[in-house]
Scaffold this motif. Sequence first.
Motif, PDB file in Angstrom:
ATOM      1  N   GLY A   1       3.042   0.249   4.493  1.00  0.00           N
ATOM      2  CA  GLY A   1       2.831  -0.767   3.458  1.00  0.00           C
ATOM      3  C   GLY A   1       3.776  -1.939   3.595  1.00  0.00           C
ATOM      4  N   LEU A   2       5.031  -1.665   3.967  1.00  0.00           N
ATOM      5  CA  LEU A   2       5.989  -2.749   4.194  1.00  0.00           C
ATOM      6  C   LEU A   2       5.556  -3.650   5.343  1.00  0.00           C
ATOM      7  CD1 LEU A   2       9.498  -1.108   3.752  1.00  0.00           C
ATOM      8  CD2 LEU A   2       8.478  -2.922   2.378  1.00  0.00           C
ATOM      9  N   LYS A   3       4.952  -3.055   6.364  1.00  0.00           N
ATOM     10  CA  LYS A   3       4.476  -3.850   7.497  1.00  0.00           C
ATOM     11  C   LYS A   3       3.379  -4.817   7.047  1.00  0.00           C
ATOM     12  CE  LYS A   3       6.869  -2.197  10.836  1.00  0.00           C
ATOM     13  NZ  LYS A   3       7.870  -3.047  11.444  1.00  0.00           N
TER      14      LYS A   3
ATOM     15  N   ASP B   1       5.576  -0.264  -5.824  1.00  0.00           N
ATOM     16  CA  ASP B   1       4.734  -0.234  -7.025  1.00  0.00           C
ATOM     17  C   ASP B   1       3.326   0.236  -6.691  1.00  0.00           C
ATOM     18  OD1 ASP B   1       6.839  -1.143  -8.537  1.00  0.00           O
ATOM     19  OD2 ASP B   1       6.088  -3.207  -8.721  1.00  0.00           O
ATOM     20  N   CYS B   2       2.779  -0.314  -5.629  1.00  0.00           N
ATOM     21  CA  CYS B   2       1.414   0.035  -5.237  1.00  0.00           C
ATOM     22  C   CYS B   2       1.333   1.500  -4.797  1.00  0.00           C
ATOM     23  CB  CYS B   2       0.935  -0.892  -4.125  1.00  0.00           C
ATOM     24  SG  CYS B   2      -0.803  -0.687  -3.743  1.00  0.00           S
ATOM     25  N   LEU B   3       2.337   1.967  -4.081  1.00  0.00           N
ATOM     26  CA  LEU B   3       2.338   3.350  -3.606  1.00  0.00           C
ATOM     27  C   LEU B   3       2.454   4.329  -4.770  1.00  0.00           C
ATOM     28  CD1 LEU B   3       2.108   5.089  -1.122  1.00  0.00           C
ATOM     29  CD2 LEU B   3       4.549   4.818  -0.740  1.00  0.00           C
ATOM     30  N   GLN B   4       3.292   4.009  -5.741  1.00  0.00           N
ATOM     31  CA  GLN B   4       3.411   4.856  -6.929  1.00  0.00           C
ATOM     32  C   GLN B   4       2.075   4.893  -7.687  1.00  0.00           C
ATOM     33  OE1 GLN B   4       6.027   6.712  -7.946  1.00  0.00           O
ATOM     34  NE2 GLN B   4       7.245   6.109  -6.188  1.00  0.00           N
ATOM     35  N   THR B   5       1.491   3.732  -7.866  1.00  0.00           N
ATOM     36  CA  THR B   5       0.199   3.646  -8.548  1.00  0.00           C
ATOM     37  C   THR B   5      -0.869   4.408  -7.781  1.00  0.00           C
ATOM     38  OG1 THR B   5       0.803   1.478  -9.435  1.00  0.00           O
ATOM     39  CG2 THR B   5      -1.539   2.036  -9.433  1.00  0.00           C
TER      40      THR B   5
ATOM     41  N   SER C   1      -6.987   4.831   2.295  1.00  0.00           N
ATOM     42  CA  SER C   1      -7.018   4.581   0.857  1.00  0.00           C
ATOM     43  C   SER C   1      -5.851   3.715   0.405  1.00  0.00           C
ATOM     44  CB  SER C   1      -7.006   5.908   0.089  1.00  0.00           C
ATOM     45  OG  SER C   1      -8.120   6.675   0.447  1.00  0.00           O
ATOM     46  N   PHE C   2      -4.658   4.011   0.932  1.00  0.00           N
ATOM     47  CA  PHE C   2      -3.499   3.215   0.536  1.00  0.00           C
ATOM     48  C   PHE C   2      -3.622   1.786   1.045  1.00  0.00           C
ATOM     49  CE2 PHE C   2       0.905   1.707   1.442  1.00  0.00           C
ATOM     50  CZ  PHE C   2       1.232   1.433   0.120  1.00  0.00           C
ATOM     51  N   ARG C   3      -4.099   1.604   2.257  1.00  0.00           N
ATOM     52  CA  ARG C   3      -4.276   0.251   2.804  1.00  0.00           C
ATOM     53  C   ARG C   3      -5.209  -0.556   1.907  1.00  0.00           C
ATOM     54  NH1 ARG C   3      -7.636  -2.573   6.942  1.00  0.00           N
ATOM     55  NH2 ARG C   3      -6.243  -3.911   8.143  1.00  0.00           N
ATOM     56  N   ARG C   4      -6.319   0.058   1.504  1.00  0.00           N
ATOM     57  CA  ARG C   4      -7.268  -0.626   0.619  1.00  0.00           C
ATOM     58  C   ARG C   4      -6.621  -0.993  -0.710  1.00  0.00           C
ATOM     59  NH1 ARG C   4     -12.304   3.299   1.911  1.00  0.00           N
ATOM     60  NH2 ARG C   4     -12.868   2.358   3.895  1.00  0.00           N
ATOM     61  N   ALA C   5      -5.883  -0.043  -1.277  1.00  0.00           N
ATOM     62  CA  ALA C   5      -5.224  -0.296  -2.562  1.00  0.00           C
ATOM     63  C   ALA C   5      -4.196  -1.418  -2.427  1.00  0.00           C
ATOM     64  CB  ALA C   5      -4.555   0.979  -3.072  1.00  0.00           C
ATOM     65  N   LEU C   6      -3.426  -1.392  -1.358  1.00  0.00           N
ATOM     66  CA  LEU C   6      -2.407  -2.414  -1.151  1.00  0.00           C
ATOM     67  C   LEU C   6      -3.033  -3.789  -0.930  1.00  0.00           C
ATOM     68  CD1 LEU C   6       0.578  -3.117  -0.887  1.00  0.00           C
ATOM     69  CD2 LEU C   6       0.447  -2.481   1.526  1.00  0.00           C
ATOM     70  N   LEU C   7      -4.089  -3.851  -0.121  1.00  0.00           N
ATOM     71  CA  LEU C   7      -4.750  -5.137   0.120  1.00  0.00           C
ATOM     72  C   LEU C   7      -5.365  -5.688  -1.162  1.00  0.00           C
ATOM     73  CD1 LEU C   7      -6.432  -4.536   3.593  1.00  0.00           C
ATOM     74  CD2 LEU C   7      -4.295  -5.724   3.080  1.00  0.00           C
TER      75      LEU C   7
ATOM     76  N   GLU D   1     -10.733  -0.333   9.394  1.00  0.00           N
ATOM     77  CA  GLU D   1     -12.120  -0.651   9.067  1.00  0.00           C
ATOM     78  C   GLU D   1     -12.809  -1.420  10.194  1.00  0.00           C
ATOM     79  OE1 GLU D   1     -11.604  -2.620   5.285  1.00  0.00           O
ATOM     80  OE2 GLU D   1     -11.819  -0.715   4.216  1.00  0.00           O
ATOM     81  N   ILE D   2     -12.597  -0.908  11.420  1.00  0.00           N
ATOM     82  CA  ILE D   2     -13.279  -1.447  12.593  1.00  0.00           C
ATOM     83  C   ILE D   2     -13.852  -0.271  13.368  1.00  0.00           C
ATOM     84  CG2 ILE D   2     -11.850  -3.528  12.753  1.00  0.00           C
ATOM     85  CD1 ILE D   2     -10.180  -2.200  14.915  1.00  0.00           C
TER      86      ILE D   2
END
Length: 192
Positions: free
Chosen positions: A36-38, A48-52, A77-83, A159-160
């Motif tokens: 996520g930091l990357k 915040d996003c990871l906790q959520t 799932s986390f990538r989608r949430a973070l984006l 997602e490719i």
Amino acid sequence: MDDSSEKTIWHLFVEGEVKAFSTLFKSYYSQLHNYGLKISGNSSITEDCLQTFFVYLYDNRQNLGTVNHIKAYLFVSFRRALLKNLKKERKYTNYEEYFEISKVFEFSAEELIVEQEFTNVRSHALSQLLNRLSARERESIYLKYYSGLTTHEIAEVMEISYQSVLNTLQKAFTKLRGHIESGQIEQVFKLN
């Protein structure tokens, strides 16, 4: 974690077992946080996003069903949430455009020291070469070699298509090979 214990933990998690949720959290939090930091370049937003994200997983666990590759599922799932969160935070309408001009998804010398056990000078030179790659190439290399995902899992996360992942990795290695052949990376591999 092997596949059978991973599936058992997932099953127990879906059934509401708090220990299983704790195991998932402890096993994947650090990896997801680094990834996520990357993407975001912002520790606060990522945390915040990871906790959520983990709260959402727990609250909606009964609707998740069977997952064959938990690590890949969590990364996707986390990538989608973070984006989604970044879009909302930064009001970006086109993430790909942001990602291409962004410098946040870069390799640091510190990561390369840990992963490759290079000296500071060598890892700095190598990180400079890796950072010359496109954002998509850097992300695919990070997911493959620093997060340990398979090509199929990378395709899901980014997602490719599977073939696009192979092509992206091949392009990245072709570029790196070109740097080696042109002598630009010579200092990285020289023995003192």
